[in-house]
Motif scaffolding. Structure first.
Motif, PDB file in Angstrom:
ATOM      1  N   SER A  30       0.805  -1.223   0.000  1.00 52.95           N
ATOM      2  CA  SER A  30       0.000   0.000   0.000  1.00 52.95           C
ATOM      3  C   SER A  30       0.837   1.270   0.000  1.00 52.95           C
ATOM      4  O   SER A  30       0.294   2.368   0.082  1.00 52.95           O
ATOM      5  N   LEU A  31       2.145   1.137  -0.098  1.00 56.27           N
ATOM      6  CA  LEU A  31       3.010   2.311  -0.031  1.00 56.27           C
ATOM      7  C   LEU A  31       2.731   3.285  -1.165  1.00 56.27           C
ATOM      8  O   LEU A  31       2.651   2.900  -2.324  1.00 56.27           O
ATOM      9  N   TYR A  32       2.619   4.555  -0.821  1.00 50.82           N
ATOM     10  CA  TYR A  32       2.552   5.615  -1.828  1.00 50.82           C
ATOM     11  C   TYR A  32       3.889   6.340  -1.940  1.00 50.82           C
ATOM     12  O   TYR A  32       4.368   6.625  -3.018  1.00 50.82           O
ATOM     13  N   VAL A  33       4.501   6.603  -0.792  1.00 48.63           N
ATOM     14  CA  VAL A  33       5.758   7.345  -0.793  1.00 48.63           C
ATOM     15  C   VAL A  33       6.592   6.915   0.399  1.00 48.63           C
ATOM     16  O   VAL A  33       6.062   6.552   1.452  1.00 48.63           O
ATOM     17  N   MET A  34       7.901   6.923   0.221  1.00 45.14           N
ATOM     18  CA  MET A  34       8.831   6.774   1.338  1.00 45.14           C
ATOM     19  C   MET A  34       9.823   7.927   1.274  1.00 45.14           C
ATOM     20  O   MET A  34      10.202   8.363   0.177  1.00 45.14           O
ATOM     21  N   GLY A  35      10.221   8.381   2.432  1.00 44.83           N
ATOM     22  CA  GLY A  35      11.095   9.544   2.446  1.00 44.83           C
ATOM     23  C   GLY A  35      12.030   9.563   3.635  1.00 44.83           C
ATOM     24  O   GLY A  35      11.945   8.722   4.535  1.00 44.83           O
ATOM     25  N   TRP A  36      12.919  10.524   3.592  1.00 41.76           N
ATOM     26  CA  TRP A  36      13.857  10.787   4.685  1.00 41.76           C
ATOM     27  C   TRP A  36      13.624  12.194   5.205  1.00 41.76           C
ATOM     28  O   TRP A  36      13.509  13.147   4.417  1.00 41.76           O
ATOM     29  N   PHE A  37      13.590  12.294   6.516  1.00 36.74           N
ATOM     30  CA  PHE A  37      13.550  13.572   7.211  1.00 36.74           C
ATOM     31  C   PHE A  37      14.726  13.592   8.186  1.00 36.74           C
ATOM     32  O   PHE A  37      15.298  12.553   8.511  1.00 36.74           O
ATOM     33  N   TYR A  95      15.351  10.257   9.992  1.00 40.84           N
ATOM     34  CA  TYR A  95      14.195   9.387  10.121  1.00 40.84           C
ATOM     35  C   TYR A  95      13.711   8.940   8.750  1.00 40.84           C
ATOM     36  O   TYR A  95      13.588   9.751   7.828  1.00 40.84           O
ATOM     37  N   CYS A  96      13.394   7.682   8.650  1.00 41.67           N
ATOM     38  CA  CYS A  96      12.714   7.139   7.485  1.00 41.67           C
ATOM     39  C   CYS A  96      11.212   7.225   7.740  1.00 41.67           C
ATOM     40  O   CYS A  96      10.761   7.040   8.877  1.00 41.67           O
ATOM     41  N   ALA A  97      10.455   7.534   6.700  1.00 42.64           N
ATOM     42  CA  ALA A  97       9.012   7.670   6.863  1.00 42.64           C
ATOM     43  C   ALA A  97       8.291   7.074   5.668  1.00 42.64           C
ATOM     44  O   ALA A  97       8.837   7.037   4.564  1.00 42.64           O
ATOM     45  N   ALA A  98       7.065   6.642   5.899  1.00 41.90           N
ATOM     46  CA  ALA A  98       6.259   6.034   4.836  1.00 41.90           C
ATOM     47  C   ALA A  98       4.853   6.606   4.855  1.00 41.90           C
ATOM     48  O   ALA A  98       4.278   6.803   5.928  1.00 41.90           O
ATOM     49  N   GLY A  99       4.331   6.862   3.670  1.00 45.14           N
ATOM     50  CA  GLY A  99       2.959   7.331   3.538  1.00 45.14           C
ATOM     51  C   GLY A  99       2.175   6.392   2.645  1.00 45.14           C
ATOM     52  O   GLY A  99       2.710   5.880   1.663  1.00 45.14           O
ATOM     53  N   LEU A 100       0.913   6.186   2.977  1.00 42.52           N
ATOM     54  CA  LEU A 100       0.082   5.241   2.239  1.00 42.52           C
ATOM     55  C   LEU A 100      -0.962   5.933   1.376  1.00 42.52           C
ATOM     56  O   LEU A 100      -1.615   5.284   0.565  1.00 42.52           O
ATOM     57  N   VAL A 101      -1.116   7.232   1.536  1.00 42.76           N
ATOM     58  CA  VAL A 101      -2.176   7.956   0.849  1.00 42.76           C
ATOM     59  C   VAL A 101      -1.568   9.080   0.032  1.00 42.76           C
ATOM     60  O   VAL A 101      -0.569   9.680   0.432  1.00 42.76           O
ATOM     61  N   PHE A 102      -2.182   9.381  -1.117  1.00 42.51           N
ATOM     62  CA  PHE A 102      -1.697  10.460  -1.968  1.00 42.51           C
ATOM     63  C   PHE A 102      -1.863  11.799  -1.258  1.00 42.51           C
ATOM     64  O   PHE A 102      -2.970  12.292  -1.071  1.00 42.51           O
ATOM     65  N   LYS A 103      -0.724  12.378  -0.854  1.00 42.98           N
ATOM     66  CA  LYS A 103      -0.670  13.688  -0.213  1.00 42.98           C
ATOM     67  C   LYS A 103       0.622  14.338  -0.659  1.00 42.98           C
ATOM     68  O   LYS A 103       1.516  13.660  -1.160  1.00 42.98           O
ATOM     69  N   PRO A 104       0.759  15.655  -0.487  1.00 41.68           N
ATOM     70  CA  PRO A 104       2.018  16.309  -0.867  1.00 41.68           C
ATOM     71  C   PRO A 104       3.212  15.648  -0.203  1.00 41.68           C
ATOM     72  O   PRO A 104       3.318  15.662   1.027  1.00 41.68           O
ATOM     73  N   PRO A 105       4.108  15.054  -0.955  1.00 39.04           N
ATOM     74  CA  PRO A 105       5.150  14.209  -0.360  1.00 39.04           C
ATOM     75  C   PRO A 105       6.248  14.960   0.384  1.00 39.04           C
ATOM     76  O   PRO A 105       7.058  14.326   1.069  1.00 39.04           O
ATOM     77  N   LEU A 106       6.295  16.277   0.273  1.00 36.31           N
ATOM     78  CA  LEU A 106       7.343  17.016   0.963  1.00 36.31           C
ATOM     79  C   LEU A 106       6.937  17.414   2.377  1.00 36.31           C
ATOM     80  O   LEU A 106       7.756  17.949   3.120  1.00 36.31           O
TER      81      LEU A 106
END
Length: 124
Positions: A30-37, A95-106
């Motif tokens: 279900s991943l939409y985006v993964m990122g680093w903060f 931090y690694c982060a994951a989002g499951l829904v379409f939202k502004p990825p930044l």
């Protein structure tokens, strides 16, 4: 639920390189985006880079463009952050982060799950 485990932080001198890894498990289909903060000492958590999991698009903060590269190993649901030419200002907890829904990825608020963080310290 998505579980995220980061690794690869450390203490390095300015100009050195580090590679961070983040292994995702659970609802990875279900991943939409993964990122680093990152969160510098005494400051707010800030966006570094992200990778849209299906589209394959990447985005970077201006402060890391040309020095950091985000990549993934899709088969293993692993995210990487190659950090070159590190500066003392890059110091912080990453931090690694994951989002499951379409939202502004930044935006920090677009992410649903977070790893425990890994410390990166760059000495001058």
């Amino acid at each position: 639920q998505v579980q995220l485990v980061e690794s690869g932080g450390g203490l390095v001198q300015a100009g050195a390189s580090l590679r961070l890894s983040c292994a995702a498990s659970g609802r990875t289909a279900s991943l939409y985006v993964m990122g680093w903060f990152r969160q510098p000492p005494g400051k707010e958590r800030e966006f570094v880079a992200c990778f849209t999991w299906r589209g394959g698009s990447t985005f970077y903060a201006d402060s890391v463009k040309g020095r950091f590269t985000i990549s993934r190993e899709r088969a293993n649901n692993t995210l990487f952050l190659q950090m070159n030419s590190l500066k003392p200002d890059d110091t912080g907890v990453y931090y690694c982060a994951a989002g499951l829904v379409f939202k502004p990825p930044l935006k920090r608020e677009s992410y649903d799950y977070w790893g425990q963080g890994t410390q990166v310290t760059v000495s001058s």
